[in-house]
Design a protein around this motif. Structure first.
Motif, short mmCIF file in Angstrom:
data_model
loop_
_atom_site.label_atom_id
_atom_site.label_comp_id
_atom_site.label_asym_id
_atom_site.label_seq_id
_atom_site.Cartn_x
_atom_site.Cartn_y
_atom_site.Cartn_z
N ILE A 65 16.90 -3.82 14.25
CA ILE A 65 17.25 -2.48 14.74
C ILE A 65 16.60 -1.41 13.86
CG2 ILE A 65 19.15 -0.85 15.11
CD1 ILE A 65 20.96 -3.28 15.62
N ALA A 66 16.71 -1.59 12.54
CA ALA A 66 16.12 -0.62 11.61
C ALA A 66 14.61 -0.52 11.79
CB ALA A 66 16.46 -1.00 10.17
N GLU A 67 13.96 -1.68 12.05
CA GLU A 67 12.52 -1.67 12.26
C GLU A 67 12.16 -0.95 13.55
OE1 GLU A 67 8.78 -4.74 11.78
OE2 GLU A 67 10.68 -5.54 12.51
N SER A 68 12.96 -1.15 14.60
CA SER A 68 12.69 -0.49 15.88
C SER A 68 12.83 1.03 15.77
CB SER A 68 13.63 -1.02 16.97
OG SER A 68 14.96 -0.57 16.77
N GLU A 69 13.65 1.48 14.83
CA GLU A 69 13.84 2.92 14.61
C GLU A 69 12.86 3.49 13.60
OE1 GLU A 69 17.90 3.59 13.52
OE2 GLU A 69 18.67 3.16 15.53
N GLY A 70 11.98 2.65 13.07
CA GLY A 70 10.98 3.14 12.13
C GLY A 70 11.48 3.35 10.72
N ARG A 71 12.66 2.80 10.40
CA ARG A 71 13.21 2.96 9.04
C ARG A 71 12.60 1.97 8.06
NH1 ARG A 71 17.57 6.23 8.81
NH2 ARG A 71 18.43 6.91 10.79
N ILE A 72 12.20 0.81 8.57
CA ILE A 72 11.57 -0.22 7.73
C ILE A 72 10.40 -0.83 8.51
CG2 ILE A 72 13.73 -0.79 6.54
CD1 ILE A 72 13.75 -3.37 8.35
N TRP A 73 9.58 -1.59 7.79
CA TRP A 73 8.58 -2.41 8.47
C TRP A 73 8.44 -3.71 7.70
CZ3 TRP A 73 3.68 -3.66 6.27
CH2 TRP A 73 3.39 -3.01 5.06
N ARG A 74 8.08 -4.76 8.42
CA ARG A 74 8.02 -6.09 7.82
C ARG A 74 6.63 -6.69 7.93
NH1 ARG A 74 13.45 -8.75 10.35
NH2 ARG A 74 12.89 -7.46 12.14
N HIS A 75 6.23 -7.36 6.85
CA HIS A 75 4.93 -8.03 6.81
C HIS A 75 5.18 -9.49 6.46
CE1 HIS A 75 0.93 -9.27 5.66
NE2 HIS A 75 0.43 -8.09 6.02
N VAL A 76 4.82 -10.39 7.38
CA VAL A 76 5.05 -11.81 7.15
C VAL A 76 4.36 -12.26 5.87
CG1 VAL A 76 4.72 -14.14 8.07
CG2 VAL A 76 5.26 -12.26 9.62
N GLY A 77 5.13 -12.88 4.98
CA GLY A 77 4.59 -13.39 3.73
C GLY A 77 4.60 -12.39 2.60
N LYS A 78 4.86 -11.12 2.90
CA LYS A 78 4.87 -10.09 1.85
C LYS A 78 6.23 -9.45 1.66
CE LYS A 78 -0.02 -8.84 1.97
NZ LYS A 78 -1.00 -7.73 2.07
N GLY A 79 7.02 -9.34 2.74
CA GLY A 79 8.36 -8.80 2.59
C GLY A 79 8.65 -7.66 3.54
N THR A 80 9.75 -6.97 3.25
CA THR A 80 10.22 -5.85 4.06
C THR A 80 10.08 -4.57 3.25
OG1 THR A 80 11.82 -7.31 5.15
CG2 THR A 80 12.19 -4.94 5.36
N PHE A 81 9.60 -3.51 3.90
CA PHE A 81 9.27 -2.28 3.19
C PHE A 81 9.97 -1.09 3.83
CE2 PHE A 81 5.95 -5.33 2.57
CZ PHE A 81 5.61 -5.22 1.23
N LEU A 82 10.30 -0.11 3.00
CA LEU A 82 10.97 1.10 3.45
C LEU A 82 9.98 2.00 4.18
CD1 LEU A 82 13.72 2.61 3.21
CD2 LEU A 82 12.75 3.76 1.22
N GLY A 83 10.41 2.62 5.27
CA GLY A 83 9.59 3.58 5.99
C GLY A 83 8.84 2.96 7.15
N LYS A 84 7.96 3.76 7.75
CA LYS A 84 7.18 3.31 8.90
C LYS A 84 5.99 2.48 8.45
CE LYS A 84 8.34 6.99 12.15
NZ LYS A 84 8.84 6.10 13.20
N LYS A 85 5.54 1.60 9.35
CA LYS A 85 4.39 0.74 9.05
C LYS A 85 3.15 1.61 8.85
CE LYS A 85 1.94 -3.35 10.72
NZ LYS A 85 1.84 -4.35 11.80
N PRO A 86 2.35 1.33 7.82
CA PRO A 86 1.13 2.12 7.58
C PRO A 86 0.17 2.05 8.76
CG PRO A 86 1.66 0.75 5.69
CD PRO A 86 2.55 0.30 6.80
N ALA A 87 -0.77 2.97 8.78
CA ALA A 87 -1.76 2.99 9.84
C ALA A 87 -2.46 1.65 9.95
CB ALA A 87 -2.78 4.10 9.55
N ASP A 88 -2.83 1.29 11.18
CA ASP A 88 -3.45 -0.02 11.42
C ASP A 88 -4.85 -0.12 10.85
OD1 ASP A 88 -1.26 -1.01 12.75
OD2 ASP A 88 -1.94 -0.25 14.70
N ASN A 89 -5.47 1.02 10.54
CA ASN A 89 -6.85 1.00 10.03
C ASN A 89 -6.93 1.64 8.66
OD1 ASN A 89 -8.04 -0.11 12.44
ND2 ASN A 89 -7.68 1.88 13.40
N PRO A 90 -6.32 1.01 7.64
CA PRO A 90 -6.34 1.60 6.30
C PRO A 90 -7.73 1.77 5.73
CG PRO A 90 -5.57 -0.68 6.22
CD PRO A 90 -5.65 -0.30 7.68
N THR A 91 -8.68 0.94 6.20
CA THR A 91 -10.05 1.07 5.70
C THR A 91 -10.63 2.43 6.06
OG1 THR A 91 -10.38 -1.31 5.96
CG2 THR A 91 -12.35 0.04 5.75
N ASP A 92 -10.34 2.90 7.29
CA ASP A 92 -10.83 4.21 7.71
C ASP A 92 -10.24 5.30 6.83
OD1 ASP A 92 -10.71 3.38 11.26
OD2 ASP A 92 -12.19 2.92 9.71
#
Length: 241
Positions: A65-92
């Motif tokens: 629920i928290a992820e759907s509301e943009g409060r957290i984001w999860r990365h498989v193998g790395k963990g759960t992080f506070l806030g919205k998921k970073p931009a999909d193109n960090p290289t740019d």
């Protein structure tokens, strides 16, 4: 073989949903009080279960629920992080940061963030308002520059999220990623924390007050005043911004 009792099955389903709602309530309270770390990583699920006093299944539903509301984001193998998921193109973003100057970043902030504050005043939810007040309070209480900067960053992120506009949030996230990557060449004056009369405290309070009052005009002006102060101190070579 005895057929399942529909009543018992329905009761079990209700209990599961109630447990998930209770876990989400606990999780919301935990996230509101969580001091953002350098990476914003949350404790592992097992530790979170112990902290919140909930089952693993209920916690996972609450995290979803928290992820759907943009409060957290999860990365498989790395963990759960506070806030919205970073931009999909960090290289740019990184490429932009390599060529952007501090003056360009400050000008972009001056153009974009006052507008975000105005929109936040119109659209912020009760939880956004509570988190904004918490960020201002914790920033004032920060006992190191790093903690102050983490709370300052979260303060501005909450304002962007409070616009309830995904395009504006994405725009802010990209700008913020560039801002945090650009080399400012900034030095401190040797102090371990911001002084009690640091300019941002009063300026943040003015922004919060305007957003709480739902006054978009004053919120926009208060944010503009704040970014202009930051710009003057940055470009003027101030050691404390």
């Amino acid at each position: 073989m005895t057929a399942p009792d529909p009543f018992q099955a329905k009761l079990a389903d209700i209990l599961v949903r109630d447990e998930a709602r209770a876990a989400f309530t606990q999780l919301q309270a935990f996230l509101a009080q969580l001091e953002p770390g350098e990476e914003g990583r949350l404790p592992a699920e097992r530790e979170l279960c112990e902290i919140l006093g909930v089952s693993r299944g209920a916690l996972r539903k609450a995290l979803a629920i928290a992820e759907s509301e943009g409060r957290i984001w999860r990365h498989v193998g790395k963990g759960t992080f506070l806030g919205k998921k970073p931009a999909d193109n960090p290289t740019d973003v990184s490429n932009t940061a390599n060529y952007a100057s501090p003056a360009e970043v400050l000008r972009a902030r001056l153009l974009i963030e006052p507008m975000l504050a105005a929109e936040a005043a119109l659209n912020a939810s009760a939880s956004d308002l509570a988190e904004l007040q918490l960020c201002a309070k914790r920033g004032r209480e920060a006992d190191t520059w790093r903690r102050y900067e983490n709370w300052d960053n979260r303060f501005h992120s909450v304002i962007a999220n409070a616009t309830q506009n995904k395009v504006l949030v994405m725009t802010f996230d990209n700008l913020n990623n560039v801002r945090r990557t650009v080399a400012w060449g900034r030095r401190r004056d040797g102090s371990t924390r911001p002084s009690p009369d640091h300019h941002s405290f009063k300026e943040h309070d003015a922004i919060v007050e305007a957003i709480l009052d739902r006054d978009s005009t004053v919120a926009e002006r208060a944010m503009r005043d704040h970014i202009e102060t930051v710009s003057r101190k940055m470009m003027g070579g101030s050691r404390q911004v």
